[in-house]
Enzyme design. Sequence first.
Site, PDB file in Angstrom:
ATOM      1  N   ARG A 293     -50.534  41.366  25.298  1.00 22.50           N
ATOM      2  CA  ARG A 293     -49.566  41.135  26.368  1.00 22.50           C
ATOM      3  C   ARG A 293     -48.603  42.293  26.546  1.00 22.50           C
ATOM      4  NH1 ARG A 293     -47.690  34.765  26.020  1.00 22.50           N
ATOM      5  NH2 ARG A 293     -49.765  33.838  26.318  1.00 22.50           N
TER       6      ARG A 293
ATOM      7  N   ARG B 226     -41.710  32.076  31.589  1.00 25.95           N
ATOM      8  CA  ARG B 226     -42.978  32.721  31.237  1.00 25.95           C
ATOM      9  C   ARG B 226     -43.387  33.746  32.297  1.00 25.95           C
ATOM     10  NH1 ARG B 226     -47.002  27.931  30.496  1.00 25.95           N
ATOM     11  NH2 ARG B 226     -48.450  29.554  29.809  1.00 25.95           N
TER      12      ARG B 226
ATOM     13  N   ARG C 144     -50.836  20.742  35.787  1.00 27.11           N
ATOM     14  CA  ARG C 144     -51.869  21.063  34.799  1.00 27.11           C
ATOM     15  C   ARG C 144     -51.841  20.095  33.613  1.00 27.11           C
ATOM     16  NH1 ARG C 144     -52.649  27.066  32.282  1.00 27.11           N
ATOM     17  NH2 ARG C 144     -50.811  26.520  31.053  1.00 27.11           N
TER      18      ARG C 144
ATOM     19  N   ARG D 127     -48.445  19.811  28.549  1.00 30.07           N
ATOM     20  CA  ARG D 127     -47.737  20.538  27.506  1.00 30.07           C
ATOM     21  C   ARG D 127     -46.284  20.790  27.889  1.00 30.07           C
ATOM     22  NH1 ARG D 127     -52.037  25.083  27.330  1.00 30.07           N
ATOM     23  NH2 ARG D 127     -50.240  26.208  28.142  1.00 30.07           N
TER      24      ARG D 127
ATOM     25  N   LYS E  26     -57.137  31.500  33.728  1.00 34.29           N
ATOM     26  CA  LYS E  26     -57.799  32.113  32.584  1.00 34.29           C
ATOM     27  C   LYS E  26     -58.522  31.085  31.719  1.00 34.29           C
ATOM     28  CE  LYS E  26     -54.143  34.144  30.926  1.00 34.29           C
ATOM     29  NZ  LYS E  26     -53.151  33.629  31.904  1.00 34.29           N
TER      30      LYS E  26
END
Length: 250
Positions: free
Chosen positions: A121, A204, A160, A193, A46
Amino acid sequence: MDAASYRDYTVLTDMGLMHELYRRYRCQRQSTQKRILLLGMPGAGKGTHAFKMLQRFCMCHLSTGDLLREEVRSGSEFGKKLKAIMEKGELIDDETMIGLIQTNLNKPDCKNGAVLDGFPRTIPQAQKLDEILQRSNLSIDQAIYLYAQEKTVVERLGGRWTHITSGRTYHNVFNPPKVPGHDDVTGEKLIQRDDDKEETIKQRLKIFQTRTFPIIEYYKQRGILHEVNSERPVLDIWRDIKSIILNRRY
């Protein structure tokens, strides 16, 4: 200032400046003024494609993740509470998220359209968002669902890296920066992160399956959902997304 509006023009070559001017001209000629949702599990791509949408169509990027992290970086008491929740991989309450989105939708940066990434969400959030938009005679125009297998998502998130200021994301394998460890646009250092750690990733994904996945059906029933396989090369995915936005594919 969002990722699309940030530029250090002092370092642009003449050709680079011409390219930027043409980009802005094209944005005005093909301004969509659409409100588009990007849906998908964490790591589905995204962030990568939201940035491309900003560049191509001069839309604003309303990433709840970025908005929340900005508050966390401020060091406020509210930010400290948010940090504890985010590091556990849990969702922020609806009232907070809706307030953030509503405030930002009204900013001038969003006059050419908006990309909503990470919100809504849940079904109640989606219904509340519809209510907010209807007050201004607006609506969600398209919902683009980037789908991928859970195994693929875990592999992606594990590698990432993020540019904190802009929210741009990179990956060691799938979307590496031009210079390892540094942002392509600013040259600043990238970080990994806390919420991209494996234990948080699994939490998640669990939340997505139980709370967020019903959103896919919600927008499918409204007839505005477009599904895009995000396990392909980035350029192939972007070609499909661009066609959807320009109404070349339904």
